[in-house]
Design a protein around this motif. Structure first.
Motif, short mmCIF file in Angstrom:
data_model
loop_
_atom_site.label_atom_id
_atom_site.label_comp_id
_atom_site.label_asym_id
_atom_site.label_seq_id
_atom_site.Cartn_x
_atom_site.Cartn_y
_atom_site.Cartn_z
N VAL A 1 -25.44 -37.41 24.26
CA VAL A 1 -24.06 -37.29 23.79
C VAL A 1 -23.14 -36.83 24.92
O VAL A 1 -21.97 -37.24 25.01
N GLY A 2 -23.66 -35.99 25.82
CA GLY A 2 -22.85 -35.54 26.94
C GLY A 2 -22.63 -36.64 27.97
O GLY A 2 -21.51 -36.85 28.44
N GLN A 3 -23.71 -37.33 28.32
CA GLN A 3 -23.63 -38.36 29.36
C GLN A 3 -22.86 -39.59 28.87
O GLN A 3 -22.06 -40.17 29.61
N PHE A 4 -23.08 -40.00 27.63
CA PHE A 4 -22.41 -41.20 27.10
C PHE A 4 -20.90 -41.01 27.04
O PHE A 4 -20.13 -41.92 27.35
N SER A 5 -20.46 -39.81 26.64
CA SER A 5 -19.03 -39.57 26.43
C SER A 5 -18.35 -38.89 27.60
O SER A 5 -17.12 -38.77 27.60
N SER A 6 -19.15 -38.41 28.59
CA SER A 6 -18.60 -37.64 29.71
C SER A 6 -17.73 -36.50 29.20
O SER A 6 -16.61 -36.28 29.68
N SER A 7 -18.25 -35.77 28.22
CA SER A 7 -17.49 -34.69 27.58
C SER A 7 -18.35 -33.45 27.44
O SER A 7 -19.58 -33.53 27.36
N GLY A 8 -17.67 -32.30 27.36
CA GLY A 8 -18.36 -31.05 27.12
C GLY A 8 -18.73 -30.89 25.65
O GLY A 8 -18.57 -31.81 24.83
N PHE A 9 -19.20 -29.68 25.30
CA PHE A 9 -19.79 -29.50 23.97
C PHE A 9 -18.75 -29.39 22.84
O PHE A 9 -19.13 -29.25 21.68
N ILE A 10 -17.45 -29.47 23.14
CA ILE A 10 -16.43 -29.52 22.09
C ILE A 10 -16.01 -30.96 21.84
O ILE A 10 -16.14 -31.49 20.73
N SER A 11 -15.52 -31.62 22.87
CA SER A 11 -15.02 -32.99 22.73
C SER A 11 -16.11 -33.98 22.36
O SER A 11 -15.83 -35.07 21.85
N LEU B 1 -18.18 -27.44 15.12
CA LEU B 1 -19.41 -26.99 15.76
C LEU B 1 -19.18 -26.70 17.24
O LEU B 1 -19.81 -25.81 17.81
N GLY B 2 -18.29 -27.46 17.86
CA GLY B 2 -17.98 -27.22 19.26
C GLY B 2 -17.34 -25.87 19.48
O GLY B 2 -17.64 -25.17 20.46
N TYR B 3 -16.47 -25.47 18.56
CA TYR B 3 -15.82 -24.16 18.68
C TYR B 3 -16.80 -23.03 18.39
O TYR B 3 -16.69 -21.94 18.95
N ILE B 4 -17.75 -23.29 17.51
CA ILE B 4 -18.80 -22.29 17.27
C ILE B 4 -19.61 -22.08 18.53
O ILE B 4 -19.92 -20.93 18.91
N SER B 5 -19.97 -23.18 19.20
CA SER B 5 -20.75 -23.06 20.43
C SER B 5 -19.95 -22.35 21.51
O SER B 5 -20.51 -21.59 22.31
N LEU B 6 -18.63 -22.55 21.55
CA LEU B 6 -17.80 -21.81 22.50
C LEU B 6 -17.87 -20.32 22.22
O LEU B 6 -18.01 -19.50 23.15
N GLY B 7 -17.81 -19.94 20.95
CA GLY B 7 -17.89 -18.53 20.60
C GLY B 7 -19.22 -17.90 20.97
O GLY B 7 -19.26 -16.80 21.53
N VAL B 8 -20.33 -18.59 20.72
CA VAL B 8 -21.64 -18.01 21.01
C VAL B 8 -21.88 -17.93 22.52
O VAL B 8 -22.52 -16.98 23.01
#
Length: 606
Positions: free
Chosen positions: A78-88, A99-106
Motif C-alpha cells: 500500500v505504501g509503495q503502490f500509492s507513494s504515500s505515508g500511513f495517513i494518505s 486509522l491513519g490518524y490513530i497511527s499518528l497518535g500512537v
C-alpha cells in the motif's frame, strides 16, 4: 466496486508530494526496516523473554509463514503502490482514513518515552569515560548505602565474578536468605537518591528528577534535531541511516562475540539455542515479542518507508530478507541477555552445596543496567563499556529518527498546506516531544513507561487487524492480487491471501487479548501522568475512526447505503509516477484517470 476520483466524489483531491524523493539505493529500504528490530521498549520489559530461544525460533518461523511476512508485504504494497505515508494511504478506502490518524497518535505516544532508551546508555557512556568505572570493584570501595534493615558486606572477589553488595536480608531456624545487589544497578538507583526503583514500584512513591538523566535526554533530542537539520531530504537521510545502521550492526556483532568469550560454561551459552520439547510452549512469549517488534514502535513505519521505493521494487523477496535480518537482531539481543543472566546465575550456583539457603541476585533490565557490572569484569572495561553503551544509544537514536522520518512524511503527504513549512513543523514537533519526554528523567517515568508500551502494542495489533479488513475484504482479494501483480509482475498466491483472511485474524485477536491484559496490569500501578498521556495519545485518537467515517458520509450524497458504498470505494488510488499511472489506466481499460479507473460490478468483491 467502482473506482472514483476526488472530482467524482466532490471531496478534496489528493495532491501527491512530488518532492518527496526515493531511497538513494533500493537496499536502503531493507536496512531501515531491519533496524525496526532495534526496538527495545517491548524487549526490555521482562527478564524471562529470552529463556527459551530454541523453542521461540520454531514458533516465530511458523508465524513468519502464517502472517508476519504477508502483513509486511501488504504494508509495503500500500505504501509503495500509492507513494504515500500511513495517513494518505487509506485512499484505498477513504471511510477508514481515521486509522491513519490513530497511527499518528500512537507513533507520537511512543516517541514521548522512547528517548529514555538513548538517555540511559548516554548516562553510562559518559561515566565510562572516567578513569575508574563507578560500578567496578575499585569504584565501589567508597560506596555507601544507607540501609538500616540489612547488614552490609562487600565481596569484590566471588568466583571471579563482579563485585556484589551482599546482605543478609532475613533468616530463621529453617532457611537463610542472602541477597546480592548488582553495582551497576545500584549506580542507576543512586541518581535518584539510592532507592531501589523496581522495589518501589508504586505510583505514590516520592517523585524525584535526575538532572544527569535530564541532560542526557536533552542531548538525545538535540542529536535528533541535528540529524533532521543536516540530512534534510530523502537521499541524504537514506545514506545517513544506511551507514549508522551498518555501524550499529557491526558493534552488536562485536559485543556478542566479546560476551561469548567470558569465562562461562559454554554448555550454558549454547543451551540458548537448544530446544527441548517443553521449551516450545515456554518460548511462545518470545515469539510474541518478535512479532510485535517486527513492525517497529508505533504503527505505519513500514508503510511510510516503502513509499520511498521505486514502483517496481520487489517487496516480496525484500520482506523475507527483512524478517530474517530482524530475527538475527533478536537472537543477538537474546544471546547478550542470556549471558548476562548466566553470569549472575553462577553466583547462585556457588551456594548449591549449602543446605537451607536461598540466594537471589537483584538484577534488573539486563541489557541496560545489569550489563555494566559484567562489562566491569572484562579486560579494558572502560573501552568495552564505551563500545557497548554507544551501540545501545545509537540503536535507540536510529529507531527514533526512523519513526520521526515516517511521521513527518506521512503528515506532509496528507496536508498539502504544511509542505511549505517543513522546517517549522519538523522542529516544532521535535521540540514538543522533547519537552514531554523530560518526564522520563524522573523515577516515575523510568519505571512506568511500560504502561505506554503495552498500550502501543494494543493499538499496533488492532491496526494490523483492521488493515487486513480494509485491503482484503473491503478493497477485495481480487483487486489486491491484481494490483500487486501489476506492480511486481508476480502473483501473490491465493492461499497466502486466504491465510491472511482467516488465520491471521485469529492470531492477532489472541495477541490483542494478551496486550489488553498486560495494559490493564501496567496501568493498575502506573502514575496519573501516564494515565493522562495514554488517554490523550492512545485512547482519544480512536475517536478519529468513527468521527472521520461520519465526516466522509456527510460529504457524499444519496441514501445511507449508497453513501456507505461510495465511501468505501478507492479514491485517487493509482501510482504517482506518470509512466506507471498511464500503464495502470490502460490495464484498467480507461484512458481518463480523472474519472473512473474501471467500471466493475457495484459491490464489494470477496
Amino acid at each position: 466496486m467502482v473506482y472514483e476520483s476526488s472530482y467524482d466524489s466532490g471531496r478534496r483531491p489528493h495532491k501527491p508530494d512530488l518532492t518527496r524523493g526515493y531511497w538513494a539505493a533500493p537496499s536502503d529500504f531493507i536496512y531501515t526496516c531491519i533496524s525496526l528490530g532495534f526496538r527495545m521498549d517491548v524487549i526490555s520489559m521482562g527478564w524471562f523473554l529470552y529463556q527459551h530461544m530454541g523453542g521461540a525460533l520454531l514458533s516465530y518461523v511458523i508465524c513468519l509463514f502464517l502472517f508476519v511476512v504477508p502483513i509486511i508485504v501488504i504494508q509495503s504494497f500500500v505504501g509503495q503502490f500509492s507513494s504515500s505515508g500511513f495517513i494518505s494511504v487509506f485512499r484505498i478506502s477513504p471511510i477508514f482514513k481515521g486509522l491513519g490518524y490513530i497511527s499518528l497518535g500512537v507513533n507520537l505516544a511512543v516517541l514521548t518515552y522512547y528517548s529514555m532508551f538513548a538517555a540511559v546508555p548516554f548516562l553510562y557512556l559518559f561515566h565510562s569515560m572516567r578513569p575508574t568505572l563507578p560500578w567496578s570493584c575499585e569504584g565501589m570501595e567508597n560506596w555507601f548505602i544507607n540501609r538500616t534493615d540489612v547488614e552490609v558486606e562487600h565481596s569484590c572477589k566471588l568466583k571471579d565474578m563482579v563485585e556484589i553488595n551482599a546482605s543478609i536480608a532475613n533468616s530463621n531456624d529453617t532457611y537463610k536468605y542472602i541477597g546480592y545487589e548488582v553495582p551497576s544497578v545500584l549506580f542507576f538507583n543512586s541518581i535518584f537518591g539510592g532507592d531501589d526503583l523496581m522495589a518501589n514500584y508504586e505510583y505514590d512513591s516520592p517523585f524525584m528528577f535526575s538532572w544527569e538523566l535530564l541532560l542526557c535526554t536533552l542531548l538525545t533530542w538535540g542529536i535528533v534535531a541535528g540529524v533532521f537539520y543536516r540530512f534534510y531530504n530523502t537521499e541524504l537521510m537514506s545514506k545517513f541511516l544506511r551507514y549508522t545502521i551498518w555501524t550499529s550492526l557491526i558493534l552488536l556483532l562485536t559485543c556478542v562475540i566479546r560476551f561469548m568469550l567470558l569465562s562461562l560454561d559454554f554448555k550454558y551459552v549454547f543451551s540458548f539455542f537448544i530446544a527441548k520439547p517443553s521449551d516450545i510452549g515456554e518460548g511462545i512469549p518470545n515469539a510474541i515479542v518478535f512479532i510485535v517488534s517486527a513492525f517497529g514502535p508505533g504503527w505505519g513505519a513500514i508503510v511510510a518507508l516503502a513509499s520511498f521505493n521505486r514502483f517496481k521494487t520487489n517487496i516480496m523477496s525484500y520482506s523475507w530478507i527483512i524478517c530474517i535480518g530482524q530475527m538475527a537482531i533478536f537472537m543477538a539481543y537474546g544471546i547478550l541477555t542470556h549471558i548476562i543472566q548466566g553470569y549472575f546465575k553462577s553466583i547462585i550456583d556457588h551456594y548449591d552445596d549449602v543446605d537451607n539457603l536461598y540466594v537471589y541476585v537483584n538484577h534488573h533490565w539486563a541489557l541496560y543496567l545489569s550489563s555494566g557490572s559484567v562489562l566491569a569484569t572484562m579486560s579494558w572495561p572502560n573501552l568495552w563499556s564505551i563500545i557497548f553503551f554507544s551501540m545501545l544509544a545509537m540503536m535507540a537514536l536510529i529507531t527514533m529518527i526512523t519513526s520521526l522520518f515516517s511521521v513527518f512524511q506521512s503528515i506532509f503527504d496528507e496536508f498539502e498546506l504544511l509542505r511549505s513549512r517543513r522546517s517549522e513543523i519538523t522542529f516544532g514537533i521535535i521540540g514538543v516531544l522533547a519537552i514531554i519526554s523530560l518526564y522520563t528523567s524522573s523515577n516515575h517515568g523510568v519505571v512506568f513507561f511500560s504502561a505506554m508500551s503495552t498500550d502501543s502494542l494494543f493499538t499496533q495489533t488492532s491496526l494490523n487487524l483492521l488493515l487486513l479488513l480494509v485491503v482484503l475484504w473491503v478493497y477485495g482479494r481480487v483487486r489486491f492480487q491484481r494490483d500487486i501483480e501489476f506492480m511486481l509482475s508476480q502473483r501473490f498466491a491465493t492461499w497466502k491471501v486466504n491465510m491472511l483472511r482467516f488465520v491471521a485474524p485469529i492470531c492477532l485477536c489472541i495477541l490483542l487479548l494478551i496486550s489488553v491484559v498486560a495494559a490493564f496490569f501496567e496501568h493498575s500501578v502506573a502514575s496519573i501522568v501516564i494515565h493522562i498521556t495514554a488517554v490523550l495519545l492512545i485512547i482519544l485518537p480512536w475517536l478519529y475512526l468513527p468521527g472521520y467515517m461520519i465526516y466522509v458520509l456527510l460529504q457524499t450524497s444519496g441514501s445511507f447505503k449508497m453513501r456507505f458504498r461510495r465511501s468505501c470505494r478507492p479514491m485517487d488510488w493509482y501510482p504517482v509516477e506518470l509512466e506507471e499511472r498511464q500503464r495502470y489506466e490502460e490495464a484498467m481499460g480507461n484512458m481518463d484517470i480523472t474519472h473512473q479507473l474501471s467500471q466493475m460490478e457495484d459491490e464489494v468483491v470477496p
